[in-house]
Design a protein around this motif. Sequence first.
Motif, PDB file in Angstrom:
ATOM      1  N   ASN A  58      23.915 -43.860  14.138  1.00 20.90           N
ATOM      2  CA  ASN A  58      22.765 -43.145  14.059  1.00 20.90           C
ATOM      3  C   ASN A  58      22.909 -42.107  15.031  1.00 20.90           C
ATOM      4  OD1 ASN A  58      22.535 -44.734  16.171  1.00 20.90           O
ATOM      5  ND2 ASN A  58      20.472 -45.323  15.981  1.00 20.90           N
ATOM      6  N   GLU A  59      23.898 -41.666  15.501  1.00 17.71           N
ATOM      7  CA  GLU A  59      23.824 -40.401  16.327  1.00 17.71           C
ATOM      8  C   GLU A  59      24.631 -39.192  15.806  1.00 17.71           C
ATOM      9  OE1 GLU A  59      23.678 -42.809  20.766  1.00 17.71           O
ATOM     10  OE2 GLU A  59      25.084 -41.218  20.257  1.00 17.71           O
ATOM     11  N   GLY A  60      24.390 -38.053  16.183  1.00 20.64           N
ATOM     12  CA  GLY A  60      24.993 -37.100  15.667  1.00 20.64           C
ATOM     13  C   GLY A  60      26.373 -36.531  16.663  1.00 20.64           C
ATOM     14  N   ILE A  61      27.147 -35.894  16.194  1.00 21.40           N
ATOM     15  CA  ILE A  61      28.502 -35.621  16.912  1.00 21.40           C
ATOM     16  C   ILE A  61      28.374 -34.248  17.629  1.00 21.40           C
ATOM     17  CG2 ILE A  61      30.952 -35.603  16.703  1.00 21.40           C
ATOM     18  CD1 ILE A  61      30.564 -37.260  14.023  1.00 21.40           C
ATOM     19  N   MET A  62      28.956 -34.313  18.685  1.00 17.31           N
ATOM     20  CA  MET A  62      28.907 -32.895  19.330  1.00 17.31           C
ATOM     21  C   MET A  62      30.325 -32.511  19.585  1.00 17.31           C
ATOM     22  SD  MET A  62      25.943 -31.857  20.500  1.00 17.31           S
ATOM     23  CE  MET A  62      26.467 -30.871  21.880  1.00 17.31           C
ATOM     24  N   PHE A  63      30.898 -31.458  19.130  1.00 20.63           N
ATOM     25  CA  PHE A  63      32.439 -31.260  19.579  1.00 20.63           C
ATOM     26  C   PHE A  63      32.225 -29.878  20.252  1.00 20.63           C
ATOM     27  CE2 PHE A  63      36.511 -31.643  18.837  1.00 20.63           C
ATOM     28  CZ  PHE A  63      36.987 -30.577  18.418  1.00 20.63           C
ATOM     29  N   PHE A  64      33.105 -29.973  21.337  1.00 24.88           N
ATOM     30  CA  PHE A  64      33.337 -28.815  22.159  1.00 24.88           C
ATOM     31  C   PHE A  64      34.464 -28.176  22.055  1.00 24.88           C
ATOM     32  CE2 PHE A  64      29.068 -29.000  24.035  1.00 24.88           C
ATOM     33  CZ  PHE A  64      28.834 -30.188  24.091  1.00 24.88           C
ATOM     34  N   ASN A  65      34.749 -26.991  22.375  1.00 29.14           N
ATOM     35  CA  ASN A  65      36.151 -26.389  21.988  1.00 29.14           C
ATOM     36  C   ASN A  65      36.330 -25.039  22.686  1.00 29.14           C
ATOM     37  OD1 ASN A  65      38.686 -26.030  21.450  1.00 29.14           O
ATOM     38  ND2 ASN A  65      38.227 -25.060  19.641  1.00 29.14           N
ATOM     39  N   ILE A  66      37.060 -24.896  23.871  1.00 25.67           N
ATOM     40  CA  ILE A  66      37.179 -23.930  24.715  1.00 25.67           C
ATOM     41  C   ILE A  66      38.512 -23.228  24.137  1.00 25.67           C
ATOM     42  CG2 ILE A  66      37.490 -22.859  26.824  1.00 25.67           C
ATOM     43  CD1 ILE A  66      35.786 -24.660  27.989  1.00 25.67           C
ATOM     44  N   GLU A  67      38.612 -21.889  23.772  1.00 34.02           N
ATOM     45  CA  GLU A  67      39.951 -21.310  23.460  1.00 34.02           C
ATOM     46  C   GLU A  67      40.236 -20.441  24.478  1.00 34.02           C
ATOM     47  OE1 GLU A  67      40.452 -22.683  19.457  1.00 34.02           O
ATOM     48  OE2 GLU A  67      41.707 -21.105  20.673  1.00 34.02           O
ATOM     49  N   LEU A  68      41.323 -20.480  25.150  1.00 36.40           N
ATOM     50  CA  LEU A  68      42.040 -19.203  26.096  1.00 36.40           C
ATOM     51  C   LEU A  68      42.948 -18.554  25.449  1.00 36.40           C
ATOM     52  CD1 LEU A  68      42.694 -21.849  28.971  1.00 36.40           C
ATOM     53  CD2 LEU A  68      40.806 -19.947  28.838  1.00 36.40           C
ATOM     54  N   THR A 104      21.180 -36.531  20.493  1.00 31.16           N
ATOM     55  CA  THR A 104      21.863 -36.600  19.362  1.00 31.16           C
ATOM     56  C   THR A 104      21.404 -37.470  18.239  1.00 31.16           C
ATOM     57  OG1 THR A 104      22.822 -38.553  20.700  1.00 31.16           O
ATOM     58  CG2 THR A 104      23.962 -36.585  20.523  1.00 31.16           C
ATOM     59  N   GLU A 105      20.141 -38.235  18.876  1.00 30.25           N
ATOM     60  CA  GLU A 105      19.875 -39.031  17.415  1.00 30.25           C
ATOM     61  C   GLU A 105      18.841 -38.420  16.539  1.00 30.25           C
ATOM     62  OE1 GLU A 105      17.637 -42.658  18.877  1.00 30.25           O
ATOM     63  OE2 GLU A 105      19.433 -43.571  19.881  1.00 30.25           O
ATOM     64  N   SER A 106      18.553 -37.188  16.847  1.00 23.95           N
ATOM     65  CA  SER A 106      17.654 -36.193  16.366  1.00 23.95           C
ATOM     66  C   SER A 106      18.523 -35.663  15.479  1.00 23.95           C
ATOM     67  CB  SER A 106      17.005 -35.085  17.134  1.00 23.95           C
ATOM     68  OG  SER A 106      17.664 -34.478  17.555  1.00 23.95           O
ATOM     69  N   LEU A 107      19.883 -35.796  15.558  1.00 21.63           N
ATOM     70  CA  LEU A 107      20.721 -35.084  14.524  1.00 21.63           C
ATOM     71  C   LEU A 107      21.257 -36.076  13.273  1.00 21.63           C
ATOM     72  CD1 LEU A 107      23.448 -33.620  17.235  1.00 21.63           C
ATOM     73  CD2 LEU A 107      21.296 -32.398  15.845  1.00 21.63           C
ATOM     74  N   CYS A 108      20.549 -37.311  13.372  1.00 15.42           N
ATOM     75  CA  CYS A 108      20.905 -38.056  12.443  1.00 15.42           C
ATOM     76  C   CYS A 108      20.155 -37.796  11.107  1.00 15.42           C
ATOM     77  CB  CYS A 108      20.597 -39.392  12.551  1.00 15.42           C
ATOM     78  SG  CYS A 108      20.969 -40.794  11.800  1.00 15.42           S
ATOM     79  N   VAL A 109      20.747 -37.891   9.924  1.00 12.81           N
ATOM     80  CA  VAL A 109      20.056 -37.608   8.747  1.00 12.81           C
ATOM     81  C   VAL A 109      19.954 -38.813   7.925  1.00 12.81           C
ATOM     82  CG1 VAL A 109      20.231 -36.388   6.475  1.00 12.81           C
ATOM     83  CG2 VAL A 109      20.982 -35.380   8.396  1.00 12.81           C
ATOM     84  N   VAL A 110      20.758 -39.438   7.460  1.00 11.56           N
ATOM     85  CA  VAL A 110      21.004 -40.632   6.839  1.00 11.56           C
ATOM     86  C   VAL A 110      21.854 -41.706   7.783  1.00 11.56           C
ATOM     87  CG1 VAL A 110      21.391 -42.271   4.906  1.00 11.56           C
ATOM     88  CG2 VAL A 110      20.728 -39.719   4.576  1.00 11.56           C
ATOM     89  N   SER A 111      20.945 -42.595   8.380  1.00  7.02           N
ATOM     90  CA  SER A 111      21.911 -43.605   9.309  1.00  7.02           C
ATOM     91  C   SER A 111      23.094 -44.239   8.646  1.00  7.02           C
ATOM     92  CB  SER A 111      21.159 -44.583   9.893  1.00  7.02           C
ATOM     93  OG  SER A 111      21.657 -45.614  10.627  1.00  7.02           O
TER      94      SER A 111
END
Lengths: 372, 245
Positions: A58-68, A104-111
């Motif tokens: 029930n949590e959304g996913i955060m993905f970070f990416n740094i491009e050099l 992140t829990e607010s990013l959940c749509v359907v658990s």
Amino acid sequence: LSLCLLFRRLDGRQTYDYRKIKITFGTDYGCCYVDLGKTRVMAQVSCELVAPKENRPNEGIMFFNIELSPLASPIFEQGRQSELSVKLNRQLERCLRNSKCIDTESLCVVSGEKVWQIRVDVHMLNHDGNLMDAASIAAITALCHFRRPDIAVQGEEVTVYSPEERDPIALSIYHMPISVSFSFFQQGTYLLVDPCEREERVMDGLLMIAMNKHREICSVQSSGGIMLLKEQVLRCSKIASVKVSEITELISKALENDKKARKAGGRCGFAESLPQERITALKMDEMPVEVTDVTEQAYDIIQKTKEPPQTVPSPLVPAPGVGQVDQGQQNTWGLEEEEEEREDGVEEEAVMEVEQQKEEESKGAQRYFNII
Amino acid sequence: MAGLELLSDQGYRLDGRKATELRKVQARMGVFAQADGSAYLEQGNTKALAVVYGPHEMRGSRSRTLHDRAVINCQYSMATFSTAERKRRPHGDRKSTEMSLHLKQTFEAAVMTQLYPRSQIDIYVKILQSDGGNYSVCVNAATLAVIDAGIPMRDYVCACTVGFVDETPLADLCYAEESGGVSSLALALLPRGGQIALLQMDARLHQDHLETLIDAAMTACKGVSKVLDEVVRQHLQEVSVLTRE
């Protein structure tokens, strides 16, 4: 790569000063450019609906990416996964993800089935030192700026509304962690905030402290082979709290301005801001530089330099075929002096010519006046 | 994890320790005959194996040779069976690379690399069972391995992970405590001079608590250094007894 260490820095800043920070936004929500002096960084936030991770349904996913990319600096190579890229990526992840700045829990749509995956891509456009701070400011500003599409859940059906149908919603952000970098020189005796690229090359080590404006430390990371003392770390954290509150204010102001500009219906975006940069590109940012001691220093330097060697009255040209080891150097000095004399003579002649011209002109003018 | 009480009212933690108690440390040096130095260290349930090769000539990229110092090359990996779920990628993923970088940074500060110019020292650490405090256990194991290899260091490098719960610092976190969202600080210390070789902290912590947390970490590290010192002396005694005979 040897820099002489002064108590002042190359660009005239004090030891605890940041470079000028400029934040601009793009046309889309979630696109943001940050200028930290000459370091330029772009962050873009995007979202999509995916299935969540099994252990966190029930949590959304955060993905970070740094491009050099090599466009930022010739140091970066085309192949990815260099040490620096891994380090920056991990630091940004730890700073933003572990501190739970986004709900992140607010990013959940359907658990268990559908959640939002927020992807933050940070691109380095120009590397002039202190990529970490610029990246963190860009990432958090882009996240604050971003709006995700509105959705409605009816039973098992999920409808995603496009931005025209319903206004997109902002992400719920608890706090804004911002990282501040300190660079150490000479085994910790010297400390600088916000190193530029040249300072970074000769520094011993780096300490990164990420804090938010509520004086909570979100992440601390020391890198480089330096040894720190507890007092230094505490002092840095105090400095960081001051800097972070300043930067947070700057970010909120920039967000406010952007909101106003969008409401007013004005066109906003990168393309708009670029021509403005061209006009002001010739204007050098003024930096206050301490010039009080300069005259004294100049005087000292002049006095300390030795008198140039005595000029040889007549240039000694050795007979052809004779090698004179000792007087070789003197000879070249002599030749140079001769050249200099010749140059001086030429200059004097030129000066005299100019003066003559001026006299002629003035005479001409006088004659003219006389005629009148 | 809402039901788990990380610190009970009587001051006991999940595994019955008090707030400032470290886990039981057991170590063996010289476990491999092939390597120049090796050590096996257990801290509670976390088990790590460290192996040191060096100093030897630069292998691989000759261009990275430093003319006045030795290059320290670290690799950190976790066995696939070390965590609760089978780990799919033991090498090369971002966390392992980051750990390797941190280990390298820690040992560059501690090992006297000026004595071995143009050479390379390899440190390989593998986690056999992971129960929290991975980084600290790695550093402690690697310290013992470097001492076993006979490479001179400025001081023991001791590391400890401390967390902050209910205004109390907890020394030497285990996995349940680490993943419970507790702010954790990993500190690598050279005990005699009180110098911090590496400082790493995640999760939110108020600035005022930073000092207490660093102090707790430093005391814990000094405790670890005493244990390591004991282990080294005992090992030396055993070895000298064997060689005498």
